[in-house]
Design a protein around this motif. Sequence first.
Motif, PDB file in Angstrom:
ATOM      1  N   LYS A   7     -50.743 -16.538 -58.985  1.00 52.53           N
ATOM      2  CA  LYS A   7     -50.037 -16.173 -57.747  1.00 52.53           C
ATOM      3  C   LYS A   7     -49.959 -14.653 -57.612  1.00 52.53           C
ATOM      4  CE  LYS A   7     -46.127 -14.881 -55.530  1.00 52.53           C
ATOM      5  NZ  LYS A   7     -45.048 -13.907 -55.817  1.00 52.53           N
ATOM      6  N   GLY A 151     -39.385 -15.134 -50.677  1.00 51.04           N
ATOM      7  CA  GLY A 151     -39.920 -15.208 -52.042  1.00 51.04           C
ATOM      8  C   GLY A 151     -40.554 -16.566 -52.344  1.00 51.04           C
ATOM      9  N   ASP A 154     -43.559 -18.040 -54.787  1.00 51.63           N
ATOM     10  CA  ASP A 154     -43.349 -18.420 -56.199  1.00 51.63           C
ATOM     11  C   ASP A 154     -43.182 -19.937 -56.306  1.00 51.63           C
ATOM     12  OD1 ASP A 154     -43.304 -15.723 -56.999  1.00 51.63           O
ATOM     13  OD2 ASP A 154     -41.138 -15.567 -56.727  1.00 51.63           O
ATOM     14  N   GLN A 209     -34.968  -9.846 -58.405  1.00 53.97           N
ATOM     15  CA  GLN A 209     -35.869 -10.276 -57.337  1.00 53.97           C
ATOM     16  C   GLN A 209     -37.178 -10.857 -57.857  1.00 53.97           C
ATOM     17  OE1 GLN A 209     -36.788  -6.915 -54.884  1.00 53.97           O
ATOM     18  NE2 GLN A 209     -38.249  -8.113 -53.683  1.00 53.97           N
TER      19      GLN A 209
HETATM   20 MG    MG Z   1     -41.480 -12.018 -54.773  1.00 52.07          MG
END
Ligand code: MG
Length: 327
Positions: A7, A151, A154, A209
């Motif tokens: 990723k 986010g 992920d 984060q």
């Molecule tokens: Mg991120």
Amino acid sequence: MNILVMKFGGTSLADPEKIQRAAARVARARRRGFAVAAVVSAPGQMTDELLSLARRVARRAPARELDSLMAAGEQISIALLASALSGRGAPSVSLTGAQAGVRARGPHGASEIAGVRPARVLAELARGRVAVVAGFQGVDGKGDLATLGRGGSDLTAAALAAALKAWACEIYTDVKGVYTADPRLVPEARKIGKISFSEMLALAEAGAQVMQPRSISFARSRGVRLHVRSAFHDAEGTWIGPDAAGENGVKALAVERVGVRARVSAVGRGLRPEDAEATRKILRSCGIACRRAELSAFRASCEVDAREAVPALRALHKAWQLGRRAA
Ligand code: MG
Ligand code: ADP
Ligand code: ASP
């Protein structure tokens, strides 16, 4: 097939040169014998830019349309990475979340993954192609685009790794791994070699984060081994794995904004009231007041005035010698 999920976050795809570097890494993994599914985020800050564009045309754009807009960022990345791979002689195919079989449910902007049907990705891998999959997006029961929360690439990576029974899920980012504190805020922070799912989940929930909390819960429930590492350096990063018996005590720190205050958290296994008391004492000795304290098995937190957040983080990091102790 020995499948690897790789990723790449937005920071690792921010310009053409970085996209080329990502392509080189994927091509190298392929040469080493892995069948690679690459999951990508939108380049750089594009998701934020798209959101601010929406605000300029409508004060409150409908959530469904915001999802359609935000998902465009990841679609740019899949086309560019797949093109860069082809340019290097690595056969590849770009796939949206829907094409990759990522099914979503729940509210627009914060959907969860209902399941992944990996048939198309598996077929592409079996043909020797790299599958370049758009992170952060899926298709809901109505056939509409849905995004998985900020986010969320992920989470796509962890879910795809589980569905493909991948050897591991590599998270390439702009730091060398998970550190004892955000290295941008605490220059002495050290890379951690190994961290358990539960510790990492607590750290992510406390504001670090580097990984989306839901992706960690997902990986823990499905036993997906995560490896957070640099997109720009070869060294091993941080392995996130089962909650094996390990050392108790504070392992890392994180900070998150709470209105005009900030919550500074110490994270580690088996934290006790003594650890919460120590947090308060260290801060007090630096003249920082702990306005509100909280303790759970993996986290001891103090709320401080926002302008004191970074000094608090640095003071705790130093007092606990996290820079020296970490692996
Ligand atoms: Mg991120
Ligand atoms: P990506 O674009 O790859 O998804 P993110 O910006 O979401 O990257 O996450 C990486 C950032 O997380 C780093 O640049 C770093 O500033 C921040 N971060 C916060 N806490 C930590 C930590 N404990 N270890 C590593 N990075 C952290
Ligand atoms: N592009 C999305 C975001 O900025 C998803 C991600 O980066 O993982 O939140």
